[in-house]
Scaffold this active site. Structure first.
Site, short mmCIF file in Angstrom:
data_model
loop_
_atom_site.label_atom_id
_atom_site.label_comp_id
_atom_site.label_asym_id
_atom_site.label_seq_id
_atom_site.Cartn_x
_atom_site.Cartn_y
_atom_site.Cartn_z
N GLU A 140 24.07 -21.82 9.70
CA GLU A 140 22.83 -21.03 9.67
C GLU A 140 23.10 -19.72 8.77
OE1 GLU A 140 19.75 -20.68 10.76
OE2 GLU A 140 19.61 -18.61 9.69
N ARG A 141 22.25 -19.18 8.00
CA ARG A 141 22.52 -18.19 7.08
C ARG A 141 22.38 -16.95 7.70
NH1 ARG A 141 16.98 -17.41 3.26
NH2 ARG A 141 15.98 -18.75 4.81
N GLY A 283 -5.89 -18.35 8.56
CA GLY A 283 -5.21 -19.43 9.25
C GLY A 283 -4.87 -19.05 10.61
N ILE A 284 -3.90 -19.79 11.22
CA ILE A 284 -3.67 -19.41 12.61
C ILE A 284 -2.59 -18.09 12.66
CG2 ILE A 284 -2.05 -19.90 14.49
CD1 ILE A 284 -2.94 -22.96 13.88
N VAL A 338 -9.26 -12.77 -3.25
CA VAL A 338 -8.63 -11.54 -3.72
C VAL A 338 -8.22 -11.52 -5.02
CG1 VAL A 338 -6.69 -9.88 -3.34
CG2 VAL A 338 -7.92 -10.93 -1.17
N GLY A 368 -0.19 -19.05 4.17
CA GLY A 368 0.61 -19.93 4.37
C GLY A 368 2.02 -20.01 4.17
N ALA A 417 6.78 -25.73 15.68
CA ALA A 417 8.11 -25.67 16.22
C ALA A 417 8.42 -26.87 17.14
CB ALA A 417 8.41 -24.28 16.96
N HIS A 542 -8.73 -26.65 42.00
CA HIS A 542 -10.16 -26.04 41.99
C HIS A 542 -10.03 -24.73 42.64
CE1 HIS A 542 -14.42 -25.08 42.02
NE2 HIS A 542 -14.25 -24.60 43.11
P1 FAD Z 1 12.73 -22.51 10.67
O1 FAD Z 1 12.15 -22.30 11.82
O2 FAD Z 1 12.34 -22.07 9.14
O3 FAD Z 1 14.26 -22.43 10.61
C1 FAD Z 1 15.02 -22.65 9.45
C2 FAD Z 1 16.47 -22.00 9.55
O4 FAD Z 1 17.40 -22.61 8.46
C3 FAD Z 1 16.53 -20.58 9.47
O5 FAD Z 1 17.07 -20.03 10.58
C4 FAD Z 1 17.04 -20.12 8.04
O6 FAD Z 1 17.61 -18.97 8.10
C5 FAD Z 1 17.87 -21.39 7.87
N1 FAD Z 1 18.28 -21.75 6.48
C6 FAD Z 1 17.53 -21.94 5.45
N2 FAD Z 1 17.92 -22.15 4.65
C7 FAD Z 1 19.49 -22.26 4.61
C8 FAD Z 1 20.74 -22.28 3.98
N3 FAD Z 1 20.62 -22.78 2.59
N4 FAD Z 1 21.79 -22.23 4.59
C9 FAD Z 1 21.67 -21.82 5.90
N5 FAD Z 1 20.53 -21.56 6.57
C10 FAD Z 1 19.56 -21.59 5.92
N6 FAD Z 1 4.89 -22.75 15.59
C11 FAD Z 1 4.43 -23.05 16.78
O7 FAD Z 1 4.83 -24.20 17.25
N7 FAD Z 1 3.88 -22.25 17.54
C12 FAD Z 1 3.86 -20.87 17.26
O8 FAD Z 1 3.23 -20.30 18.17
C13 FAD Z 1 4.12 -20.53 16.18
N8 FAD Z 1 4.02 -19.31 15.80
C14 FAD Z 1 4.31 -18.73 14.50
C15 FAD Z 1 4.07 -17.34 14.34
C16 FAD Z 1 4.65 -16.95 12.93
C17 FAD Z 1 4.18 -15.53 12.55
C18 FAD Z 1 5.34 -17.89 12.26
C19 FAD Z 1 6.06 -17.11 10.88
C20 FAD Z 1 5.41 -19.22 12.35
C21 FAD Z 1 4.81 -19.66 13.59
N9 FAD Z 1 5.27 -21.09 14.20
C22 FAD Z 1 4.71 -21.39 15.25
C23 FAD Z 1 5.80 -21.94 13.11
C24 FAD Z 1 7.27 -22.25 13.36
O9 FAD Z 1 7.64 -21.07 13.58
C25 FAD Z 1 7.93 -23.06 12.43
O10 FAD Z 1 7.05 -24.45 12.41
C26 FAD Z 1 9.22 -23.55 13.05
O11 FAD Z 1 10.15 -22.26 13.04
C27 FAD Z 1 9.81 -24.49 12.12
O12 FAD Z 1 11.18 -24.95 12.57
P2 FAD Z 1 12.47 -25.37 11.38
O13 FAD Z 1 13.51 -25.46 12.53
O14 FAD Z 1 12.00 -26.43 10.70
O15 FAD Z 1 12.81 -24.34 10.64
#
Ligand code: FAD
Length: 569
Positions: A140-141, A283-284, A338, A368, A417, A542
């Site tokens: 993890e970075r 969006g959300i 925009v 997005g 997530a 209920h």
């Molecule tokens: P990520 O969470 O993006 O994690 C990827 C990880 O990989 C990061 O820690 C990054 O640092 C690491 N990484 C990337 N490239 C490298 C590399 N080359 N070397 C080392 N490390 C690297 N989803 C929900 O289900 N419910 C919610 O309520 C919700 N709310 C959200 C609110 C916001 C404001 C945002 C932005 C997103 C939200 N989401 C929500 C979406 C959710 O956060 C993502 O779908 C989820 O985090 C994706 O998980 P992931 O494991 O695929 O990747």
């Protein structure tokens, strides 16, 4: 405790290549001498391998289905200081180092599974892989685990949304005889609370990784070959890799570089509360952050290029949300683009199409998210990445390179997530050889934690229309829900879609307070193949909002008594 020793398969007679059919312990378990650890089954006998000494299991080295022979390492056990060695029983406990196969000799680290990215997909995959006995490394970075979700996504946003809800509920009670003074917002304290929630969860993950002996390597990882990553200065070789590198906020071209223009991560910092905030993208994520900033005092303008809030969501679910925010926000500009932004001391001047313009004190860009597939050197490993940065995978989460899997936002589908974490489990189980492991959900729920919340799962009415799928629809209006009325929030509705004939649940949508919690029942129902009768006969407590699911099903069945039943055709 002493150093961990390997527990190996003792002398089991003439048997070789015997499958492991049961693993009776997990990392962290305390065992006493002779406690059964794993069960092997040959064509003639079933054998339990006992603990040679008392202690704590620190790592599993086999998974169900693996074949083992005398001397194969089963697990690591940290012997209790007082634990008596089994001595005579067998050669089970030895300290000889395992002959770990190294895919790239000379690498600084080697693991059975390397997971790239520690978001909800990555840490889940790593933990499951370790629990299945695989030597696992998590790259993890950032120093904090948890990815976007825990650090700059789901968790901080929901913490702030809770604060927003408390503020608006207190305000609403004014209409019912209880008035509070206008809240004083201590931004530093609110930010500290949000940070403490994040820190608790991310710290918990670090602890869980340690307890599972998942080695965490901090640094940016890039593939340099099909079995090799470089992480900072160090090289890591692997038998299998799970790419979980997620996504990042997309941006609009041509925006000035100005601290008043932020993406969702910037907005979550709560650096200041602009008095006029333009949210680009409805969006959300954009709508959730608008909810927070409105409660904290910003005047909100929404602009969206599509013609509805939460584009793609069924219009009847969006309508109550649209009505509520329209009454509270400055303006909602749909079907509007925009065209440009200029920044000066007086504010951020925004040109929209159709000749309109406005001046704002802050802009949130929520247009997005972009997958990180193009940023990890995937081509060096031969992993295919499409033109948008997504990595195509099959139902086992395998990329085009069979020993490299990918999960989460980076593979496309809903960027959520809970989708990422379920995919992570599948990838780990496929690698460990768990029979039948596949990502094959009947529904993935989506929730907008706006006010009111909007939630849906399975087939939507919009999608049914586009695909020409015939559905039976039942809608229960929350105006007839005692619980919704007692909360002063009766604008919601619960909609169920059934398959004509079988009457099986195909999809559900809800709008109203707590819709995000309520949708879970319908996801369970669809996974279990429930029909309208099953849901109608399920006794809901209920008075709760959950009753609205039962009532909608009763409407479909024609058995409702809380409303007039629909006329039979
Ligand atoms: P990520 O969470 O993006 O994690 C990827 C990880 O990989 C990061 O820690 C990054 O640092 C690491 N990484 C990337 N490239 C490298 C590399 N080359 N070397 C080392 N490390 C690297 N989803 C929900 O289900 N419910 C919610 O309520 C919700 N709310 C959200 C609110 C916001 C404001 C945002 C932005 C997103 C939200 N989401 C929500 C979406 C959710 O956060 C993502 O779908 C989820 O985090 C994706 O998980 P992931 O494991 O695929 O990747």
């Amino acid at each position: 405790m002493s150093a961990a020793t390997e527990v190996r398969v003792p002398d089991i007679g003439d048997f070789t290549d015997v499958p492991v059919i049961e693993i009776l312990v997990s990392p962290g378990d305390t065992v006493t001498v002779d406690d059964p650890l794993v069960t092997l089954e040959s064509d003639k006998a079933t054998m339990e391998i006992p603990a040679p000494t008392a202690g704590v299991i620190t790592q599993l080295r086999v998974a169900i289905g693996d074949r083992v022979s005398e001397g194969s390492v089963l697990l690591l056990l940290e012997a209790d200081a007082n634990g008596a060695p089994a001595g005579t029983s067998s050669p089970a406990a030895t300290s000889a180092p395992p002959a770990t196969p190294s895919a790239a000799a000379g690498a600084d680290h080697h693991a059975d599974v390397v997971v790239l990215g520690a978001g909800p997909g990555g840490y889940t995959a790593a933990f499951r892989a370790a629990d299945l006995g695989l030597k696992t490394m998590l790259v993890e970075r950032y120093p904090r685990l948890g990815g976007v979700c825990l650090n700059v996504g789901c968790i901080p946003s929901k913490t702030l949304l809770h604060a927003a809800r408390v503020i608006s509920e207190a305000e609403e009670m004014g209409e019912h005889g209880i008035s509070f003074a206008k809240p004083t917002v201590d931004l530093d304290a609110l930010r500290a609370w949000k940070e403490s929630v994040v820190a608790k969860l991310t710290g918990g993950l670090a602890g869980l990784a340690k307890r599972r002996s998942v080695e965490v390597l901090t640094g940016i990882g890039r593939f340099t070959g099909p079995n090799l990553l470089i992480v900072g200065e160090e090289t890591v070789s692997f038998e299998h890799c799970i790419i979980a590198a997620g996504s990042q906020a997309a941006t609009l071209p041509g925006l000035p570089d100005d601290p008043r223009i932020v993406d969702s991560s910037g907005a979550l910092l709560l650096s200041e509360i602009p008095s006029r905030l333009l949210v680009i993208g409805c969006g959300i994520i954009g709508l959730e952050m608008a909810t927070v900033y409105h409660a904290l005092g910003s005047r909100i303008t929404l602009v969206e290029v599509m013609d509805s809030l939460i584009p793609g969501c069924d219009p009847d679910l969006v309508k109550p949300l649209h009505k509520r925010v329209a009454a509270r926000y400055e303006e909602i500009m749909l079907g509007t683009r925009v065209m440009g932004v200029t920044a000066d001391d007086g504010g951020l001047s925004v040109e929209f199409d159709a000749g309109r313009s406005g001046v704002f004190d802050g802009i949130l860009v929520a247009v997005g998210r972009r997958p990180n597939g193009g940023l990890i050197g995937a081509d060096a490993a031969g992993v295919g990445v499409d033109e948008r940065g997504f990595i195509p995978v099959d139902a086992q989460m395998r990329t085009n390179v069979p020993h490299i899997h990918a999960i989460g936002d980076i593979v496309g589908g809903p960027m959520l997530a809970h989708k990422a974490s379920h995919e992570g489990k599948v990838a780990a189980e496929v690698i460990a050889g768990v029979p039948g492991a596949a990502f094959d959900p009947r529904a993935i729920p989506s929730v907008a934690y706006t006010d009111p919340e909007v939630a849906w799962m399975g087939l939507t009415e919009t999608e049914a229309g586009v695909r020409g799928i015939d559905v039976e629809k039942a809608v229960f209006p929350w105006a007839a829900s005692g619980r919704a009325l007692s909360l002063g929030r009766d604008e919601g509705m619960t909609k169920l879609l059934f398959e004509p004939g079988t009457r099986r649940l195909l999809g559900a949508g809800m709008v109203g307070v707590n819709a995000g919690e309520l949708i879970a029942e319908t996801v369970g129902a669809i996974e279990l193949g429930a029909d309208a009768e099953d849901l109608a006969l399920t006794i809901h407590p209920h008075p709760t909002l959950s009753e609205t699911v039962g009532f909608a099903a009763e409407l479909a069945e024609g058995t409702i008594t809380d409303l007039m039943p629909p006329r039979r055709r």
